[in-house]
Write an enzyme that holds these catalytic residues in place. Structure first.
Site, PDB file in Angstrom:
ATOM      1  N   HIS A   1      24.089  46.155  40.063  1.00 46.26           N
ATOM      2  CA  HIS A   1      23.596  44.841  40.325  1.00 46.26           C
ATOM      3  C   HIS A   1      24.328  43.691  41.157  1.00 46.26           C
ATOM      4  O   HIS A   1      23.722  42.874  41.660  1.00 46.26           O
ATOM      5  CB  HIS A   1      23.538  44.313  38.696  1.00 46.26           C
ATOM      6  CG  HIS A   1      23.031  42.855  38.555  1.00 46.26           C
ATOM      7  ND1 HIS A   1      23.865  41.868  37.985  1.00 46.26           N
ATOM      8  CD2 HIS A   1      21.715  42.248  38.777  1.00 46.26           C
ATOM      9  CE1 HIS A   1      23.029  40.852  38.090  1.00 46.26           C
ATOM     10  NE2 HIS A   1      21.737  41.097  38.392  1.00 46.26           N
ATOM     11  N   GLU A  54      24.747  34.641  34.658  1.00 41.81           N
ATOM     12  CA  GLU A  54      23.590  35.106  34.371  1.00 41.81           C
ATOM     13  C   GLU A  54      23.533  36.009  33.130  1.00 41.81           C
ATOM     14  O   GLU A  54      22.723  35.949  32.315  1.00 41.81           O
ATOM     15  CB  GLU A  54      23.267  35.946  35.963  1.00 41.81           C
ATOM     16  CG  GLU A  54      21.809  36.710  35.356  1.00 41.81           C
ATOM     17  CD  GLU A  54      21.602  37.739  36.661  1.00 41.81           C
ATOM     18  OE1 GLU A  54      20.855  38.672  36.393  1.00 41.81           O
ATOM     19  OE2 GLU A  54      22.167  37.412  37.677  1.00 41.81           O
ATOM     20  N   GLU A  85      23.534  44.502  44.403  1.00 40.17           N
ATOM     21  CA  GLU A  85      22.233  43.748  44.839  1.00 40.17           C
ATOM     22  C   GLU A  85      22.410  42.368  45.241  1.00 40.17           C
ATOM     23  O   GLU A  85      21.721  41.919  46.276  1.00 40.17           O
ATOM     24  CB  GLU A  85      21.363  44.006  43.815  1.00 40.17           C
ATOM     25  CG  GLU A  85      19.870  43.361  43.814  1.00 40.17           C
ATOM     26  CD  GLU A  85      19.302  42.617  42.751  1.00 40.17           C
ATOM     27  OE1 GLU A  85      18.802  41.424  42.670  1.00 40.17           O
ATOM     28  OE2 GLU A  85      19.454  43.166  41.601  1.00 40.17           O
ATOM     29  N   HIS A  86      23.054  41.633  44.773  1.00 44.67           N
ATOM     30  CA  HIS A  86      23.655  40.359  44.963  1.00 44.67           C
ATOM     31  C   HIS A  86      23.985  40.150  46.295  1.00 44.67           C
ATOM     32  O   HIS A  86      23.637  39.210  47.172  1.00 44.67           O
ATOM     33  CB  HIS A  86      24.243  39.586  43.918  1.00 44.67           C
ATOM     34  CG  HIS A  86      23.601  39.090  42.797  1.00 44.67           C
ATOM     35  ND1 HIS A  86      23.513  37.763  42.302  1.00 44.67           N
ATOM     36  CD2 HIS A  86      22.820  39.730  41.817  1.00 44.67           C
ATOM     37  CE1 HIS A  86      22.777  37.759  41.095  1.00 44.67           C
ATOM     38  NE2 HIS A  86      22.301  38.825  40.906  1.00 44.67           N
TER      39      HIS A  86
END
Length: 455
Positions: free
Chosen positions: A66, A146, A69-70
């Site tokens: 994840h 987040e 991905e950023h």
């Protein structure tokens, strides 16, 4: 009734029409390209799917897929940080990305004449990503926030995270997709570079294009931009098979919340894990989920919400398509004056009825009609069509299986629904989680807000 018959006829026609419009290509470097022509509007959806997600991770680096991905938006040898997103916007397009347990995907929706823009820059960041330590430190803080907002301040999400960790012991589905906070705060640039090098390669990717395009022209573009990329020695995965559960597991999670909440999950097979001769079972479980919670006339809504008034809301869902063995889930909120235990007993009673008595022909027909209708309506979305193809291919299922979904469901019998209820809905494979509300003290819990990350 005539409308349902028309929908059923159309659904029978859809697979042959859809298959005829799909072309598959394998580039010399191992990249797979799937093109589905849909000429109803002058748009194209382009998606790049990588076979890597949280189920590929291990303790100490959970959430790294994840975070990567950023970082894919933070610059390449040819682009500055966030320039990728600006280029897509300047070309009138939309773009985003998401990470799941079994995949990471990047997508753009553009005018059909702008597909080359997508291919050029996706190919660039497939092999030329720059992972700057300073950018990583900033993005770690973004992901940590987040996590706080989407999980730690969201009582139902917090419950689901703890539920998964209890339900799965040796399966990597134990890990949250976003990762544990201690891991998020300790990645360094070398960790990300190694993960990127290991998994981000043409021979570990599927490019899916759906829209107003010509398949041969798309192939030419793919050869131009993705073709020169060198393949990688992609790592092989250990089996990571979930150990047999040998008894009921029960947990409580205490968190500031307005209402209690119940989660129940039974281990069930997915399409990828079931034996060939039992391939009908996941689809029987799909029908069972529809019998319980497929709309206002389903058993949960009729019996538990309206008649018994033991729940304000309760739903069921089956994990049909996943890379590893997954769960059949029931979750809901008890009605005012009722407890989580009252709701659990009511759910168990509904499950027992499915075990003991065949569902009615009317119930079976209702669920099948819903599936047919959804199959027809989903074809209206080029994005959904691409999503279905990419997801299936990435978890190891031929995309054609998605086109056969309505037929598979329509073949399910009442006896098969009863059989899977009797076989899989047993306490030895059951995990139960209860959210115990704590005072809010003026705080307001956040709600779930999806997995995609807008930039």
């Amino acid at each position: 009734m005539r409308k349902l018959k028309n929908l059923a006829w159309l659904a029978l026609m859809l697979p042959s029409l859809s298959w005829a419009q799909v072309s598959e290509f394998d580039l010399d470097n191992g990249l797979k390209l799937i093109v589905k022509e849909d000429h109803r509007a002058p748009v194209v959806v382009s998606q790049v799917w990588y076979k890597v997600g949280s189920s590929y991770e291990h303790n100490g680096i959970t959430g790294i897929s994840h975070v990567l991905e950023h970082m894919m938006f933070k610059g390449t040898k040819n682009l500055k940080p966030n320039e990728f997103s600006q280029i897509i916007a300047d070309n009138g397009g939309e773009q985003n990305a998401f990470t799941g347990q079994d995949y990471t995907a990047y997508f753009q929706k553009l005018h059909k004449d702008r597909l080359e823009v997508s291919f050029k820059h996706e190919a660039d960041r497939m092999r030329n990503l720059i992972i700057d330590p300073a950018e990583l430190l900033k993005e770690r803080d973004v992901v940590a926030e987040e996590r706080r907002m989407r999980t730690e301040d969201n009582p139902q999400a917090l419950l689901r995270e703890s539920f998964n960790a209890a339900a799965f012991m040796s399966s990597p589905y134990h890990h949250p997709v976003i990762g544990w906070m201690s891991d998020i705060q300790n990645y360094d640039a070398d960790d990300l570079r190694a993960w990127y090098q290991k998994w981000y390669a043409p021979n570990n990717a599927t490019v899916v294009v759906v829209g107003d395009v010509d398949a041969k022209a798309v192939l030419d573009l793919a050869k131009q931009y993705f073709g020169p990329l060198k393949p990688e020695q992609v790592a092989s995965l250990k089996p990571q098979t979930e150990v047999e559960q040998r008894g009921l597991r029960r947990i409580e999670v205490k968190a500031p919340a307005e209402l209690p909440y119940l989660m129940m999950g039974w281990k069930v097979p997915a399409v990828t894990t079931v034996e060939a001769e039992m391939a009908w079972e996941p689809y029987a479980l799909e029908v069972l989920a529809g019998i319980l919670s497929g709309g206002n006339s389903a058993r949960f809504a009729r019996e538990l919400v309206r008649e018994q008034q033991v729940a304000t809301s309760v739903g069921a869902g089956n994990s049909l398509f996943s890379r590893l063995q997954d769960l059949f889930m029931v979750a809901g909120t008890p009605a005012n004056g009722k407890t989580v235990q009252d709701l659990e007993l009511a759910v168990r009673d509904q499950i027992d009825q499915l075990k003991q008595t065949l569902i009615t022909p009317e119930e079976l027909a209702r669920v099948k009609a819903q599936v047919v209708a959804e199959t027809v309506y989903e074809k209206d979305s080029v994005f959904y069509q691409a999503m279905q193809i990419g997801m299936l291919e990435t978890i190891g299922v031929d995309w054609v299986e998605g086109e056969r979904y309505a037929d598979r469901v329509n073949a399910v019998t009442a006896e098969q629904v009863q059989a899977v209820a009797q076989k899989y809905f047993v306490d030895d494979s059951l995990t139960i989680a209860e959210l115990v509300p704590l005072p809010l003290d003026g705080r307001r819990p956040t709600r779930n807000s999806g997995d995609a990350h807008v930039r």
